[in-house]
Write a protein that holds these residues in place. Structure first.
Motif: not given
Ligand code: ADP
Length: 216
Positions: A4-15, A29-33, A84-86
């Protein structure tokens, strides 16, 4: 690996999420996308969430949970690993996700926390805005997203620490340096994951180790 990725917006979760998924050959799996894709395709789900997205507010928990359950079932068919991202974005989602994953025998091995300060995050998001034109990358909406992160998302980090699956990394460094630190930690943990029960594990904090990973 189930991460699981836990991070603020802009921290680079997607990358970083994409790099990790690629490295281990597991789905990202990126919920925002997924949500933005629904909005772009104007599906009923997309129409239901588009205002939340453009205001920077969280979409209702049931919607994302159902979406992720579907993705987990697909990931299980592919071997059971995932990044899992987001999600989770609040403690309700964290608990509900745990229940879903438990039923599917897919609970996370690692909660990877990417740390960065608000000033750096705002700078990155505004820079991205000029490139990608995401409707939620305006100064006002960024402020709102960061506030939500501090208020309701960040507290789940402690929950993962108490479960023994937390790994924290300093994300205010070049992409390849952050990636190297993450992959080194995950590779080192991989053989242990199935043998060391979570309740005897300790949170791992790599944020002070920048120099050891080749920081300039
Ligand atoms: P970021 O973390 O950079 O803000 P994301 O792409 O992860 O970007 O998410 C964008 C938006 O999608 C969020 O601001 C929110 O509106 C919605 N969203 C994504 N994941 C969730 C979630 N788990 N619960 C509620 N809303 C979510």
């Amino acid at each position: 690996m189930r991460i699981l990725l836990v991070a603020p917006p802009g921290a680079g979760k997607g990358t970083q999420g994409a790099l990790i998924a690629n490295h281990f050959g597991i789905p990202h799996i990126a919920t925002g996308d997924l949500l933005r894709d629904h909005v772009a395709r104007r599906t009923p789900l997309g129409r239901a969430v588009q205002d939340h997205l453009s205001r920077g507010e969280l979409v209702p928990d049931e919607i994302v949970l159902e979406m992720v359950r579907t993705e987990f079932i697909a990931a299980k068919a592919e071997g059971g690993g995932y990044v899992l991202d987001g999600m989770p974005r609040n403690i309700t989602q964290a608990r509900a996700l745990y229940e879903i994953a438990l039923t599917l025998e897919m609970t996370a091995n690692v909660a990877l926390h990417l740390k960065a300060d608000d000033e750096e995050l705002t700078r990155r998001l505004l820079a991205r805005a000029t490139l990608e034109g995401r409707s939620d990358d305006t100064e006002e909406v960024i402020r709102r997203r960061l506030a939500i992160y501090h208020e309701v998302t960040h507290p789940i980090v402690d929950w993962y620490a108490s479960r023994g699956i937390l790994v924290s990394v300093d994300a205010v460094r070049p992409v390849d340096r952050v990636a190297r630190q993450i992959l080194t930690a995950l590779e080192a943990m991989r053989p242990l994951i199935d043998h060391v029960p979570e309740h005897v594990r300790q949170p791992i904090d790599l944020t002070g180790l920048g120099a050891a990973f080749g920081q300039d």
